[in-house]
Scaffold this active site. Structure first.
Site, mmCIF file in Angstrom:
data_model
loop_
_atom_site.group_PDB
_atom_site.id
_atom_site.type_symbol
_atom_site.label_atom_id
_atom_site.label_comp_id
_atom_site.label_asym_id
_atom_site.label_seq_id
_atom_site.Cartn_x
_atom_site.Cartn_y
_atom_site.Cartn_z
ATOM 1 N N CYS A 1 7.449 6.441 7.835
ATOM 2 C CA CYS A 1 6.213 5.657 7.760
ATOM 3 C C CYS A 1 6.403 4.225 8.255
ATOM 4 O O CYS A 1 5.539 3.681 8.961
ATOM 5 C CB CYS A 1 5.663 5.659 6.334
ATOM 6 S SG CYS A 1 6.877 5.236 5.067
ATOM 7 N N HIS B 1 1.860 -0.367 3.835
ATOM 8 C CA HIS B 1 3.127 -1.012 4.173
ATOM 9 C C HIS B 1 2.859 -2.227 5.056
ATOM 10 O O HIS B 1 2.017 -2.179 5.961
ATOM 11 C CB HIS B 1 4.031 -0.057 4.952
ATOM 12 C CG HIS B 1 4.650 1.031 4.120
ATOM 13 N ND1 HIS B 1 4.459 1.159 2.772
ATOM 14 C CD2 HIS B 1 5.475 2.058 4.488
ATOM 15 C CE1 HIS B 1 5.141 2.207 2.333
ATOM 16 N NE2 HIS B 1 5.751 2.763 3.351
#
Length: 340
Positions: free
Chosen positions: A130, A243
């Site tokens: 990710c 994130h």
């Protein structure tokens, strides 16, 4: 005519997100199977306006199915992905198991779509980590223009990257801060995550990097360019979803911040929000549920002859996992399978 799609790990965070995105993007589905372990068999989950019941992965026959989207850990993937691939079903795998296999393409569609044609060696395509996925989407258009020499990245990774257990631990510890009687010591993470940051994701390697940091290096080289030098520090932060990354880039050729901003604005998959004023940037809370990778704080690095700093934010359950997998499936459909 559409596709027969199997979602493996359909009851997990990423599996559910895969089903949501398939419906949102109106992927041409003729038939869909939601697969999970036997203990989750019969669980009801949503797919658009339909309700699906999960079937037992162990008993499922992949013969005649077009694409299997895998959202389970490496151990389960090791057992079931080859079974699906041998049955003629193309596997798009979200685990780390096949990312570094020379015969398995590792794909971010905005970055290396040409790699899709390498899938036939194993009938498997890997989805990147990710933290890597959102970063290479930002790096690609800049690399095309000025050739990236070196990248220094610090990540601020949400607890959802550690799965439902990570989300639950942050929630429970946050509540326990205000109710000391109900103490919640760390179990998923190595230290308290509520009101704290932890500079440790995945296991430590011999050289001192964690495996998460190593993944960013190895995957960037495989997806974008093996000549790029990269060093990473990966940090878990008390954010549920999204994130963030502070990225410092050194280029071989001159590139000023104004041109870089224009390049990033035009690049696929990116959204630039970069105003030099209070609130003129994107934070993780604002990216949740969005497809785009957001870029802010674009500015020159005065310590380099040609260098930039950027702030990069994305929904890790989407671009970092489920969305990228669906984009790979769309690319596979357009370039190879040609149905729908």
């Amino acid at each position: 005519m559409g596709y027969r799609i199997a979602v493996v790990g359909a009851t997990g965070n990423v599996g559910r997100e895969m089903l949501n995105i398939l419906a949102e993007r109106e992927f041409p589905v003729d038939e869909i199977a939601a697969l999970a372990s036997r203990k989750s068999m019969g669980t009801e989950i949503s797919f658009g306006d339909k309700t699906l019941r999960t079937a037992d992965l162990d008993q499922f026959d992949f013969t005649g199915w077009d694409i299997a989207l895998f959202a389970v850990g490496s151990e389960a993937t090791k057992t079931y992905a080859p079974r699906a691939a041998r049955a003629g079903c193309v596997v798009i795998d979200n685990s780390s198991l096949y990312r570094y296999d020379r015969d398995v393409p590792l794909i971010v569609p905005e970055v290396n779509p040409q790699a899709i044609h390498d899938y036939a060696k194993r009938n498997i395509i890997a989805n990147p980590n990710c933290s890597t996925a959102q970063m290479v989407v930002a790096l690609k258009p800049l690399h095309d223009r000025a050739r990236i020499r070196r990248v220094v990245v610090s990540t601020y990774q949400s607890v959802s990257g550690a799965g439902k257990e990570g989300i639950d631990e942050l929630w429970d510890q946050t509540k326990s801060i205000y109710n000391p009687v109900d103490d919640k010591p760390p179990s998923k993470f190595t230290k308290q995550i509520a009101f704290n940051v932890i500079p440790h994701i995945d296991v430590f390697l011999e050289g001192g990097d964690t495996k998460e940091e190593w993944k960013m290096v190895a995957e960037t080289k495989k997806i974008l360019d093996p000549a790029i030098k990269l060093t990473a520090t990966c940090v878990r932060v008390p954010v549920f979803v999204g994130h963030s990354e502070a990225i410092n880039i050194e280029f071989e050729d001159p590139l000023d911040e104004d041109e870089a901003r224009d390049i990033l604005r035009e690049a696929p998959g990116l959204m630039v929000v970069d105003k030099r004023e209070d609130g003129g940037y994107i934070t993780p809370v604002e990216c949740v549920g969005e497809y785009a990778t957001y870029i802010s704080r674009i500015r020159a690095d005065s310590t380099l002859d040609s260098g930039l700093n950027i702030w990069c934010v994305s929904d890790n359950l989407r671009k970092g996992a489920a969305l990228n997998a669906i984009q790979i499936a769309e690319l596979l459909g357009r370039e190879v399978l040609r149905k729908g």
